[in-house]
Design a protein around this motif. Sequence first.
Motif, PDB file in Angstrom:
ATOM      1  N   LEU A   1       0.862  -1.178   0.000  1.00  0.00           N
ATOM      2  CA  LEU A   1       0.000   0.000   0.000  1.00  0.00           C
ATOM      3  C   LEU A   1       0.894   1.220   0.000  1.00  0.00           C
ATOM      4  O   LEU A   1       1.707   1.407   0.916  1.00  0.00           O
ATOM      5  N   SER A   2       0.763   2.071  -1.017  1.00  0.00           N
ATOM      6  CA  SER A   2       1.593   3.270  -1.122  1.00  0.00           C
ATOM      7  C   SER A   2       0.719   4.510  -0.986  1.00  0.00           C
ATOM      8  O   SER A   2      -0.268   4.668  -1.716  1.00  0.00           O
ATOM      9  N   ILE A   3       1.096   5.385  -0.057  1.00  0.00           N
ATOM     10  CA  ILE A   3       0.365   6.635   0.173  1.00  0.00           C
ATOM     11  C   ILE A   3       1.022   7.732  -0.634  1.00  0.00           C
ATOM     12  O   ILE A   3       2.174   8.093  -0.394  1.00  0.00           O
ATOM     13  N   ASN A   4       0.301   8.280  -1.614  1.00  0.00           N
ATOM     14  CA  ASN A   4       0.826   9.340  -2.468  1.00  0.00           C
ATOM     15  C   ASN A   4      -0.251  10.399  -2.694  1.00  0.00           C
ATOM     16  O   ASN A   4      -0.496  10.823  -3.824  1.00  0.00           O
TER      17      ASN A   4
ATOM     18  N   THR B   1      -5.689  16.064   3.733  1.00  0.00           N
ATOM     19  CA  THR B   1      -6.886  16.894   3.753  1.00  0.00           C
ATOM     20  C   THR B   1      -7.777  16.401   4.885  1.00  0.00           C
ATOM     21  O   THR B   1      -7.516  15.337   5.470  1.00  0.00           O
ATOM     22  N   PRO B   2      -8.842  17.120   5.202  1.00  0.00           N
ATOM     23  CA  PRO B   2      -9.771  16.590   6.209  1.00  0.00           C
ATOM     24  C   PRO B   2     -10.316  15.215   5.832  1.00  0.00           C
ATOM     25  O   PRO B   2     -10.601  14.397   6.709  1.00  0.00           O
ATOM     26  N   GLN B   3     -10.417  14.952   4.538  1.00  0.00           N
ATOM     27  CA  GLN B   3     -10.940  13.661   4.088  1.00  0.00           C
ATOM     28  C   GLN B   3      -9.905  12.539   4.184  1.00  0.00           C
ATOM     29  O   GLN B   3     -10.267  11.373   4.340  1.00  0.00           O
ATOM     30  N   THR B   4      -8.627  12.865   4.096  1.00  0.00           N
ATOM     31  CA  THR B   4      -7.595  11.824   4.134  1.00  0.00           C
ATOM     32  C   THR B   4      -6.922  11.695   5.495  1.00  0.00           C
ATOM     33  O   THR B   4      -6.119  10.777   5.692  1.00  0.00           O
ATOM     34  N   TYR B   5      -7.231  12.577   6.439  1.00  0.00           N
ATOM     35  CA  TYR B   5      -6.606  12.477   7.758  1.00  0.00           C
ATOM     36  C   TYR B   5      -7.006  11.159   8.427  1.00  0.00           C
ATOM     37  O   TYR B   5      -8.185  10.831   8.542  1.00  0.00           O
ATOM     38  N   ASN B   6      -6.004  10.373   8.845  1.00  0.00           N
ATOM     39  CA  ASN B   6      -6.225   9.052   9.452  1.00  0.00           C
ATOM     40  C   ASN B   6      -7.087   8.153   8.568  1.00  0.00           C
ATOM     41  O   ASN B   6      -7.873   7.340   9.061  1.00  0.00           O
ATOM     42  N   LEU B   7      -6.913   8.322   7.265  1.00  0.00           N
ATOM     43  CA  LEU B   7      -7.635   7.465   6.325  1.00  0.00           C
ATOM     44  C   LEU B   7      -7.313   5.998   6.564  1.00  0.00           C
ATOM     45  O   LEU B   7      -8.168   5.117   6.446  1.00  0.00           O
ATOM     46  N   ILE B   8      -6.045   5.737   6.910  1.00  0.00           N
ATOM     47  CA  ILE B   8      -5.627   4.377   7.244  1.00  0.00           C
ATOM     48  C   ILE B   8      -5.455   4.303   8.756  1.00  0.00           C
ATOM     49  O   ILE B   8      -4.488   4.802   9.318  1.00  0.00           O
ATOM     50  N   ASP B   9      -6.427   3.687   9.415  1.00  0.00           N
ATOM     51  CA  ASP B   9      -6.453   3.574  10.867  1.00  0.00           C
ATOM     52  C   ASP B   9      -6.368   2.096  11.246  1.00  0.00           C
ATOM     53  O   ASP B   9      -6.137   1.243  10.378  1.00  0.00           O
ATOM     54  N   ALA B  10      -6.553   1.808  12.517  1.00  0.00           N
ATOM     55  CA  ALA B  10      -6.439   0.420  12.985  1.00  0.00           C
ATOM     56  C   ALA B  10      -7.383  -0.521  12.242  1.00  0.00           C
ATOM     57  O   ALA B  10      -7.006  -1.648  11.883  1.00  0.00           O
ATOM     58  N   ASP B  11      -8.608  -0.060  11.985  1.00  0.00           N
ATOM     59  CA  ASP B  11      -9.577  -0.919  11.299  1.00  0.00           C
ATOM     60  C   ASP B  11      -9.125  -1.240   9.881  1.00  0.00           C
ATOM     61  O   ASP B  11      -9.305  -2.369   9.400  1.00  0.00           O
TER      62      ASP B  11
ATOM     63  N   VAL C   1      -2.000  10.841   7.133  1.00  0.00           N
ATOM     64  CA  VAL C   1      -2.897   9.997   6.341  1.00  0.00           C
ATOM     65  C   VAL C   1      -3.002   8.623   6.990  1.00  0.00           C
ATOM     66  O   VAL C   1      -4.059   7.988   6.978  1.00  0.00           O
ATOM     67  N   VAL C   2      -1.890   8.173   7.583  1.00  0.00           N
ATOM     68  CA  VAL C   2      -1.867   6.908   8.315  1.00  0.00           C
ATOM     69  C   VAL C   2      -1.781   7.216   9.806  1.00  0.00           C
ATOM     70  O   VAL C   2      -0.937   8.010  10.232  1.00  0.00           O
ATOM     71  N   ASN C   3      -2.615   6.594  10.599  1.00  0.00           N
ATOM     72  CA  ASN C   3      -2.555   6.746  12.041  1.00  0.00           C
ATOM     73  C   ASN C   3      -1.294   6.065  12.555  1.00  0.00           C
ATOM     74  O   ASN C   3      -1.151   4.851  12.450  1.00  0.00           O
TER      75      ASN C   3
ATOM     76  N   VAL D   1       5.948  12.063   8.427  1.00  0.00           N
ATOM     77  CA  VAL D   1       5.239  11.773   9.670  1.00  0.00           C
ATOM     78  C   VAL D   1       4.304  12.935   9.968  1.00  0.00           C
ATOM     79  O   VAL D   1       4.398  14.001   9.349  1.00  0.00           O
ATOM     80  N   GLU D   2       3.414  12.719  10.924  1.00  0.00           N
ATOM     81  CA  GLU D   2       2.402  13.744  11.195  1.00  0.00           C
ATOM     82  C   GLU D   2       3.030  15.011  11.755  1.00  0.00           C
ATOM     83  O   GLU D   2       2.630  16.125  11.388  1.00  0.00           O
ATOM     84  N   HIS D   3       4.002  14.872  12.639  1.00  0.00           N
ATOM     85  CA  HIS D   3       4.629  16.045  13.251  1.00  0.00           C
ATOM     86  C   HIS D   3       6.086  16.125  12.794  1.00  0.00           C
ATOM     87  O   HIS D   3       6.920  15.312  13.192  1.00  0.00           O
TER      88      HIS D   3
END
Length: 324
Positions: A202-205, A209-219, A238-240, A261-263
């Motif tokens: 899985l490649s995040i590119n 955005t508000p829609q992609t924030y934590n798009l990939i979470d534990a679930d 984008v990934v938690n 990374v997020e920060h």
Amino acid sequence: MTEKVVFLDDDGLAASTQLKRPGFEHQWQQYAYTQPDQVLEHLKDATVALTCSVPLREEHLRQLPKLKMISLALTGRDIVDVDYCEAHGIQVSSVPGYAANTVAEHSLAMILELFRRPAAFTRLMRQVRDGQAPFKNIYFDHRIRDVRGRQLAIIGSGPIAIRLAELARHLGMQVLFEDRGGKRQGADVRPLNELLKSCDVLSINCPLTPQTYNLIDADQLALMKPDALVINTGRGGVVNEAALIDALKGNRLGGVALDVVEHEPLHPSNPLFQLLDRDDFILNPHIAWSSEDAMQQLMDSAVDNITHFINGQAELPVKRTQSA
């Protein structure tokens, strides 16, 4: 009229970068870096500002009456109050897509390392040399897998995503794209959950955005194969990251590679640092974009934008662009 061009922050350039000058009569001034309280001083009487990462906000801009153009040497337009510029006739130009190839190559390098493990075996040989690991006839310490035939799922549809897909197909990978909530159609497009269940990588590119924030979470991570890879050269957030750490520690992923990374910038207190001793984890400090070749192209284009504007394209509207 002699234009005054001020480069606010050249300390982000590689030593190999050759900085050309605009093709018109001008006065040039540059600084290693410009702190927020130095912006007005450094841009006094400037007609053009060139910036890599120094923010230019309304409180600065309204005190710079001579400024008529801002050339961004990075694609992120969020560091400038573009609405103010648009309302007051200040041209803002950026260099979208300049890093498409270099970020795609970096993504592919991460994929190849996690499948083939050449750097991990080099670290093992250092341990053998130092007596920290046994000398053997043959080594099976790290799993090695072929890339050919694997399924690559890409979240994103911009120049980087397209270039990565092209490179991966040349290696024999099957490339599929996430449908971006039904906005993208085609034979190579699938819903996110379907991709997560079937992909090997899985490649995040995509942008954050508000829609992609934590798009990939534990679930979402729980849907993936236990030997699948997660590669993020897009945007942190984008990934938690907490969920990613748990999944890798729990051996529910085959590997993780992060350039973002997020920060940022990365601080040693970041929990991701606890994974650094793992050979199935790669952590880079947001450098996928910064190859010597890409940086030279970046600066050439940023200066060309200035020349084109001053030489008669002042009527161009402020362009809003976002790479993905």
